[in-house]
Design a protein around this motif. Structure first.
Motif, short mmCIF file in Angstrom:
data_model
loop_
_atom_site.label_atom_id
_atom_site.label_comp_id
_atom_site.label_asym_id
_atom_site.label_seq_id
_atom_site.Cartn_x
_atom_site.Cartn_y
_atom_site.Cartn_z
N SER A 63 0.86 -1.18 0.00
CA SER A 63 0.00 0.00 0.00
C SER A 63 0.90 1.23 0.00
O SER A 63 2.08 1.16 0.33
N ASN A 85 -2.82 -4.05 -6.60
CA ASN A 85 -3.00 -5.44 -7.03
C ASN A 85 -1.73 -5.82 -7.79
O ASN A 85 -1.48 -5.29 -8.87
N VAL A 134 -7.82 3.74 -1.14
CA VAL A 134 -8.08 3.29 0.23
C VAL A 134 -8.82 4.40 0.97
O VAL A 134 -8.33 5.53 1.02
N ALA A 143 -4.56 -1.98 4.82
CA ALA A 143 -4.73 -2.13 3.38
C ALA A 143 -3.67 -3.04 2.77
O ALA A 143 -3.92 -3.72 1.77
N THR A 146 -4.55 -6.60 1.76
CA THR A 146 -5.58 -6.86 0.76
C THR A 146 -5.20 -8.00 -0.17
O THR A 146 -6.03 -8.87 -0.48
N GLU A 147 -3.94 -8.03 -0.62
CA GLU A 147 -3.55 -9.09 -1.57
C GLU A 147 -3.61 -10.48 -0.95
O GLU A 147 -4.21 -11.38 -1.55
N SER A 150 -7.16 -11.38 -0.66
CA SER A 150 -7.71 -11.69 -1.97
C SER A 150 -7.45 -13.15 -2.35
O SER A 150 -8.33 -13.84 -2.89
N ALA A 295 -11.88 -8.48 -1.28
CA ALA A 295 -11.00 -8.46 -0.12
C ALA A 295 -10.88 -7.05 0.45
O ALA A 295 -10.94 -6.85 1.67
N LEU A 296 -10.71 -6.07 -0.43
CA LEU A 296 -10.62 -4.68 0.04
C LEU A 296 -11.91 -4.27 0.75
O LEU A 296 -11.88 -3.58 1.77
N ILE A 299 -11.98 -5.55 4.27
CA ILE A 299 -11.12 -4.76 5.17
C ILE A 299 -11.74 -3.39 5.46
O ILE A 299 -11.82 -2.97 6.61
N THR A 300 -12.21 -2.71 4.42
CA THR A 300 -12.75 -1.36 4.63
C THR A 300 -14.05 -1.38 5.42
O THR A 300 -14.37 -0.42 6.13
#
Length: 354
Positions: A63, A85, A134, A143, A146-147, A150, A295-296, A299-300
């Protein structure tokens, strides 16, 4: 700027390299805030997973802050907080057209930290389609997960449990193990985690969804959580990828064993049991269509407490300390189980943010 370069097994160096700038109309250059250390990085550095191109900058779970944009980029501005990504796909090959972007046949030369310079560096360059804003209420530390999340979302899509009461076991309390526990919990299951390392077990204990628990052995999990030393194994997610041969005969009828660890292990299984018990043995790697955005969102929205899984944040110059926290001692050339309370370790090339 500094960049962590892969030269060969046990040979990674922190080198001075030229700063990155936009070269194309759709380019985005990101100043890296955090980049997570992944099991793939450990395997590459130790020679256990020899896929990276020598000379490549490692790192892909990143990030940061947008530093430059190309003339054709819309929807992004310098100063935006973003997550990357790291696995571009062409969208044209047979794999991409059949929803298997994780196996895009044209990704060689584009895969961050493997065949394309990654994010253990001051800056990273990609194109706008692989950059995601983000929200201000989400930390860049969170953040950065995220990967890996994912990849977990992609793997969880493949699992078809026989019901929400399925006895579900996650082997390993590292980042992927805990993320699988959260995602499967959101799907209505109640995963039980097995972790042999006392330090990691202690770290994981209060970072699990409601109803889940972590135990030091499979036998303990069966006996204490289910009250049955022979509790059936309906779903097993094995982050070590070493237990197929041992656990296959114990799988419940209609059960599924998923292997996600990138460690070489040859196993023999009884194919009669495979058919007679209607068993499934599957693997999973990387992201699939939509899994990064999903996935993001997890998290968010706070549904997955990503930042609580961060155990260490180290400056880029201290990358050896970060790798060692995960059991990969670059100086001693030893890669084994982590002996300290570690989970997700973040490298901060530009110092701590937020």
């Amino acid at each position: 700027m500094k960049a962590l370069k892969y030269r060969g097994a046990w040979d990674v160096t922190l080198d001075e390299v030229p700063d990155l700038h936009v070269t194309g109309d759709d380019d985005v250059v990101v100043e890296i805030a955090y980049c997570g250390i992944c099991g793939t990085d450990l395997g590459i550095a130790s020679g256990a997973y020899p896929v990276a191109v020598p000379g490549t900058t490692l790192g892909h779970e990143a990030s940061g802050i947008v530093a430059e944009i190309g003339d054709a980029v819309t929807g992004l501005a310098v100063g935006d907080r973003v997550v990357i990504n790291p696995t571009p796909y062409c969208g044209r090959c047979r794999m991409c057209r059949t929803q298997r972007i994780n196996h895009c046949v044209n990704k060689h030369g584009t895969e961050s930290g493997v065949s394309y310079d990654g994010a253990y560096a001051g800056r990273f360059r990609t194109t706008s389609g692989f950059i995601h804003p983000v929200p201000d209420h989400v930390s860049l530390r969170a953040a950065a997960l995220t990967e890996p999340l994912s990849c977990v979302v992609a793997g969880a899509r493949k699992l078809q449990p026989p019901g929400l009461t399925a006895h579900t076991f996650v082997i390993g309390a590292g980042p992927l193990g805990l993320l699988y526990t959260w995602v499967l919990s959101l799907r209505g299951l109640t995963p039980v985690v097995v972790e042999h390392s006392p330090a990691r077990l202690a770290f994981a204990r209060d970072r699990l969804p409601v109803g889940s628990a972590v135990y030091g052995s499979l036998a303990e999990a069966r006996a204490k959580h289910f009250g049955d030393p022979d509790a059936p194994l309906d779903v097993v997610v094995d982050t070590t990828s070493h237990l197929l041969e041992e656990l296959f005969p114990q799988m419940a009828h209609g059960g599924t064993y998923m292997s996600i660890g990138l460690k070489e292990k040859v196993a023999a299984i009884d194919t009669m049991l495979l058919a007679d018990r209607s068993l499934s043995v599957i693997g999973s790697i990387d992201s699939l269509h939509g899994s990064f955005v999903e996935a993001l969102h997890l998290i968010t929205s706070g549904r997955v407490p990503a930042e609580r899984l961060v155990s260490h944040v180290v400056p880029l110059e201290d990358y050896r300390t970060g790798f060692a926290a995960l059991g990969c001692d670059l100086d001693a050339r030893v890669f084994g189980p982590a002996d300290q309370a570690s989970c997700k370790v973040l490298v901060a090339p530009g110092g701590r943010h937020e």
